[in-house]
Design an enzyme around this catalytic site. Sequence first.
Site, PDB file in Angstrom:
ATOM      1  N   GLY A  49      35.613  34.845  39.770  1.00 42.61           N
ATOM      2  CA  GLY A  49      35.947  36.250  39.877  1.00 42.61           C
ATOM      3  C   GLY A  49      34.890  37.105  39.207  1.00 42.61           C
ATOM      4  N   GLU A  76      34.246  37.916  48.970  1.00 43.15           N
ATOM      5  CA  GLU A  76      33.960  39.277  49.408  1.00 43.15           C
ATOM      6  C   GLU A  76      33.675  39.333  50.900  1.00 43.15           C
ATOM      7  OE1 GLU A  76      34.402  41.781  47.557  1.00 43.15           O
ATOM      8  OE2 GLU A  76      34.469  40.917  45.545  1.00 43.15           O
ATOM      9  N   ALA A 113      38.121  30.771  46.162  1.00 46.66           N
ATOM     10  CA  ALA A 113      38.205  29.898  44.996  1.00 46.66           C
ATOM     11  C   ALA A 113      39.509  29.107  44.955  1.00 46.66           C
ATOM     12  CB  ALA A 113      38.067  30.726  43.717  1.00 46.66           C
ATOM     13  N   TYR A 228      47.095  40.043  30.161  1.00 49.27           N
ATOM     14  CA  TYR A 228      47.336  41.411  29.691  1.00 49.27           C
ATOM     15  C   TYR A 228      48.768  41.504  29.192  1.00 49.27           C
ATOM     16  CZ  TYR A 228      47.632  46.559  29.777  1.00 49.27           C
ATOM     17  OH  TYR A 228      47.800  47.879  29.441  1.00 49.27           O
ATOM     18  N   TYR A 238      55.453  45.448  34.355  1.00 47.26           N
ATOM     19  CA  TYR A 238      54.330  44.532  34.141  1.00 47.26           C
ATOM     20  C   TYR A 238      54.774  43.305  33.338  1.00 47.26           C
ATOM     21  CZ  TYR A 238      49.612  42.816  33.828  1.00 47.26           C
ATOM     22  OH  TYR A 238      48.509  42.035  33.977  1.00 47.26           O
ATOM     23  N   LYS A 247      51.755  35.881  34.171  1.00 44.23           N
ATOM     24  CA  LYS A 247      50.903  35.831  32.985  1.00 44.23           C
ATOM     25  C   LYS A 247      51.464  34.868  31.939  1.00 44.23           C
ATOM     26  CE  LYS A 247      47.799  38.718  34.428  1.00 44.23           C
ATOM     27  NZ  LYS A 247      46.456  38.221  34.807  1.00 44.23           N
ATOM     28  N   VAL A 277      40.380  50.559  34.072  1.00 43.80           N
ATOM     29  CA  VAL A 277      40.475  50.990  35.466  1.00 43.80           C
ATOM     30  C   VAL A 277      39.778  49.927  36.304  1.00 43.80           C
ATOM     31  CG1 VAL A 277      39.979  52.801  37.136  1.00 43.80           C
ATOM     32  CG2 VAL A 277      40.400  53.403  34.741  1.00 43.80           C
TER      33      VAL A 277
END
Length: 401
Positions: A49, A76, A113, A228, A238, A247, A277
């Site tokens: 990534g 991509e 991946a 996160y 989240y 997560k 961002v």
Amino acid sequence: MSLRQIDPKQRGFLIVNSHPTGSAETVTRMWEQIPARADGSSPVVLLLGHSAGYGLATLLTGIRQHGIRGVGVAFEGAETERRTATAGWYRTAAAARLADETGADFAFVNTDAFSEKGKAEVLDLIAEKFGQVDYLIYSLAAPRRTDPDTGTVHHSVIKPLGQPYQAPALDFSDGTAKVTSLRLEPATDEETHATVQVMGGADWRLWVEALAERSLLADRFTTAALTYIGSELTAPVYRQGTIGAAKQHLENTALELNDSVLAGSQRAFTVVAGAAVTQASSAIPSIALYTAFLHTILGDAFRTTAQQAQDLWDQLTGTTTPVTDEQGRIRLDGWELDPKAQDQVRELWADPQAALESSPAGADWFMSQLRNLYGWGLDGIDYHQPDQTTVVWPTPQKPGR
């Protein structure tokens, strides 16, 4: 080669085309913000990534400050008749140019991946060019993943768990920032499971196991996966939602790797990054508004992905003492979760429309940063001129060349 006049195609936070020169310029500017230094280590790194967000920042910081060698992996899209290539495609070409200019031996592979074919291609390249890997950085973000064992295609969702979620959100649908209210119904068990399969630690574990099976792990191998936590304000959608379940699975995977595949001086960490961002974060409800308010409060104290990547590399390499919590996670988010900053964000959150009206700079900053990710809105670029949209993906060189 194709010269095209490109205009941004945007609907709210959704930007569907990119500007080649602008996308490349974002890489150059990030590079220039990273203080150059050389510690002489030149470790071999597999970066999953590499083309956006924290992955890109980790790549550029690693090359500029630690002379990393190795392989970056991203998935991509190339240019088509109707669209430009993805911004990540153009950013990769720019990153490859900077790596070449500094003499860094870094190869870039465009592949899925999550696929067995992609893993085999990358592992073959590592074995051929580098022998063993010192660091594996896992920074993948994707909406879907095919399970290599069953062939099941899992799709991630962003939903709360247990009960509906209703909260304010930032809305740019008409080009001007305003606050709206959103409501999300709770995820089903199937949706939660699918999200964990996409965004949890299953694929990270497969990569570590595949490297181990081919004896590609260095004696002091370290792997780190980005995670996160964030604020209590966004926790329902989240950390306490489907993404949080994923997560948590990722973090549990680190503990399992340390108790199974990895041994001795080899180790696995999860890394709790701070707010940013990114293309991924802009898709999460309420995160945009929260991040805008956080920047309103912190201003220049808001740490960029490049600054956080410097902290990460310094901790991984032992340049500084790792900052870990009771669960062994490396913490980069202390600046975000500072109690004083969070108290001030909560005050804005209590009446978000009034807060936005009195100080719209944070929302404007967020949208500006998001547009920059796709190469738009950068000073010094003439967007009225046609741009070269056909850019070649950097092909890995064979050993000895």
